[in-house]
Enzyme design. Sequence first.
Site, PDB file in Angstrom:
ATOM      1  N   ALA A  15       1.019  -1.296  -0.019  1.00 25.48           N
ATOM      2  CA  ALA A  15       0.027  -0.074   0.063  1.00 25.48           C
ATOM      3  C   ALA A  15       0.830   1.212   0.122  1.00 25.48           C
ATOM      4  O   ALA A  15       0.347   2.367   0.152  1.00 25.48           O
ATOM      5  CB  ALA A  15      -0.905  -0.104   1.123  1.00 25.48           C
ATOM      6  N   ARG A  17       2.220   2.710  -2.410  1.00 25.77           N
ATOM      7  CA  ARG A  17       2.138   3.529  -3.790  1.00 25.77           C
ATOM      8  C   ARG A  17       1.105   2.653  -4.493  1.00 25.77           C
ATOM      9  O   ARG A  17       0.529   1.806  -4.170  1.00 25.77           O
ATOM     10  CB  ARG A  17       3.444   3.609  -4.365  1.00 25.77           C
ATOM     11  CG  ARG A  17       4.072   2.080  -4.656  1.00 25.77           C
ATOM     12  CD  ARG A  17       5.308   1.966  -5.198  1.00 25.77           C
ATOM     13  NE  ARG A  17       5.960   0.971  -5.364  1.00 25.77           N
ATOM     14  CZ  ARG A  17       6.979   0.524  -6.230  1.00 25.77           C
ATOM     15  NH1 ARG A  17       7.651   1.447  -6.964  1.00 25.77           N
ATOM     16  NH2 ARG A  17       7.421  -0.623  -6.526  1.00 25.77           N
ATOM     17  N   GLY A  53      -3.840  10.514   8.606  1.00 32.08           N
ATOM     18  CA  GLY A  53      -4.015  10.709  10.073  1.00 32.08           C
ATOM     19  C   GLY A  53      -3.407   9.563  11.048  1.00 32.08           C
ATOM     20  O   GLY A  53      -3.123   8.753  10.548  1.00 32.08           O
ATOM     21  N   ASN A  89      -2.821  -6.636  -2.224  1.00 30.24           N
ATOM     22  CA  ASN A  89      -2.594  -6.144  -3.299  1.00 30.24           C
ATOM     23  C   ASN A  89      -1.178  -6.274  -3.656  1.00 30.24           C
ATOM     24  O   ASN A  89      -0.941  -5.685  -4.838  1.00 30.24           O
ATOM     25  CB  ASN A  89      -2.924  -4.758  -3.212  1.00 30.24           C
ATOM     26  CG  ASN A  89      -2.324  -3.644  -4.051  1.00 30.24           C
ATOM     27  OD1 ASN A  89      -2.803  -3.538  -5.388  1.00 30.24           O
ATOM     28  ND2 ASN A  89      -1.544  -2.889  -3.586  1.00 30.24           N
ATOM     29  N   TYR A 160       2.999 -12.769 -14.969  1.00 34.02           N
ATOM     30  CA  TYR A 160       2.051 -12.030 -14.010  1.00 34.02           C
ATOM     31  C   TYR A 160       0.667 -12.734 -14.128  1.00 34.02           C
ATOM     32  O   TYR A 160       0.076 -12.748 -13.143  1.00 34.02           O
ATOM     33  CB  TYR A 160       1.916 -10.681 -14.468  1.00 34.02           C
ATOM     34  CG  TYR A 160       1.092  -9.730 -14.060  1.00 34.02           C
ATOM     35  CD1 TYR A 160       0.980  -9.236 -12.723  1.00 34.02           C
ATOM     36  CD2 TYR A 160      -0.184  -9.473 -14.939  1.00 34.02           C
ATOM     37  CE1 TYR A 160       0.119  -8.500 -12.298  1.00 34.02           C
ATOM     38  CE2 TYR A 160      -1.123  -8.614 -14.325  1.00 34.02           C
ATOM     39  CZ  TYR A 160      -0.982  -8.154 -12.854  1.00 34.02           C
ATOM     40  OH  TYR A 160      -1.868  -7.449 -12.452  1.00 34.02           O
ATOM     41  N   ALA A 162      -0.166 -15.776 -15.215  1.00 34.18           N
ATOM     42  CA  ALA A 162      -0.542 -16.963 -14.682  1.00 34.18           C
ATOM     43  C   ALA A 162      -0.455 -16.976 -13.254  1.00 34.18           C
ATOM     44  O   ALA A 162      -1.174 -17.522 -12.290  1.00 34.18           O
ATOM     45  CB  ALA A 162       0.718 -17.710 -14.889  1.00 34.18           C
ATOM     46  N   ALA A 163       0.263 -15.938 -12.299  1.00 32.32           N
ATOM     47  CA  ALA A 163       0.078 -15.840 -10.937  1.00 32.32           C
ATOM     48  C   ALA A 163      -1.314 -15.523 -10.637  1.00 32.32           C
ATOM     49  O   ALA A 163      -1.807 -16.019  -9.662  1.00 32.32           O
ATOM     50  CB  ALA A 163       1.141 -15.007 -10.566  1.00 32.32           C
ATOM     51  N   LYS A 164      -1.756 -14.640 -11.299  1.00 36.60           N
ATOM     52  CA  LYS A 164      -3.048 -13.976 -11.131  1.00 36.60           C
ATOM     53  C   LYS A 164      -4.210 -14.981 -11.181  1.00 36.60           C
ATOM     54  O   LYS A 164      -5.179 -15.165 -10.391  1.00 36.60           O
ATOM     55  CB  LYS A 164      -3.441 -12.840 -11.748  1.00 36.60           C
ATOM     56  CG  LYS A 164      -2.506 -11.467 -11.483  1.00 36.60           C
ATOM     57  CD  LYS A 164      -2.649 -11.072  -9.792  1.00 36.60           C
ATOM     58  CE  LYS A 164      -2.111  -9.544  -9.590  1.00 36.60           C
ATOM     59  NZ  LYS A 164      -2.105  -9.377  -8.154  1.00 36.60           N
TER      60      LYS A 164
END
Length: 254
Positions: A15, A17, A53, A89, A160, A162-164
């Site tokens: 997270a 970026r 915050g 993510n 990429y 295949a991994a997803k």
Amino acid sequence: MTHALSDQTVLVTGAGRGLGAAIARAFAKEGARVAINYRRSAESAAALAQELGPRAAAFQGDVTDPAQVAEMVEHITERFGAPDILVHNALSDYSFNGDARSTLDRLAWSQMNDQARTAVGGALNCIQALLPHFTKQRHGRVVTIGTNLLQNPVVPYHDYTAAKAALLAFTRTAAKELGPMGVTVNMVSGGLLRTTDASAATPDAVFDMIAAQTPLGKVTTPEDMADAVLFFASPWARAVTGQNLVVDGGLVCD
């Protein structure tokens, strides 16, 4: 019990970026306590936490390392309470540049394995670290991040994609096992996002081509994706699990 987002703690991996930061901002806007995971982006993660915050903080950890994930979850729990929501993510280093991609004659298994270790291995490590909390409270939300390249591999990013695809399978099997304890597991799959660090190498002409082929006439943004993630994490999605929601302006259908 409504499990409003403002009462919950969310862990967003990767997270510091890009899309992960947009997801963290979306949860913070809804009043959630936000744990910003990063691997190397310490400066940007700290800046994001300051921006969001006191109900947000940055936590270092490589999601491919179970020990680091366990330690990170301990620190989050001490600060905010155990995470009720996991958004996985994190992405292994990648650049969406079709001209520079590894074609089949040059693709190495190590590249495939590297992507899978972060996508699937990272999801496994994070879920295992959160299982005691999920089991105790009989509630939880897991949202994984996928890609519409599964449906339309317009550029064959073999490692990429295949991994997803494997992550989607794991999302559905995890949904089956975790369902009885009140935990939902879903995936949000985007198209090429305008713009993240990973898509920064994509030529403008490619973005324009995709926009022209998309019913909404525009390329999906990280903020568009983040809103869909909020839906799966919210009480509104309490009866939805094992699903893959494609958020790409209608370019492909799951």
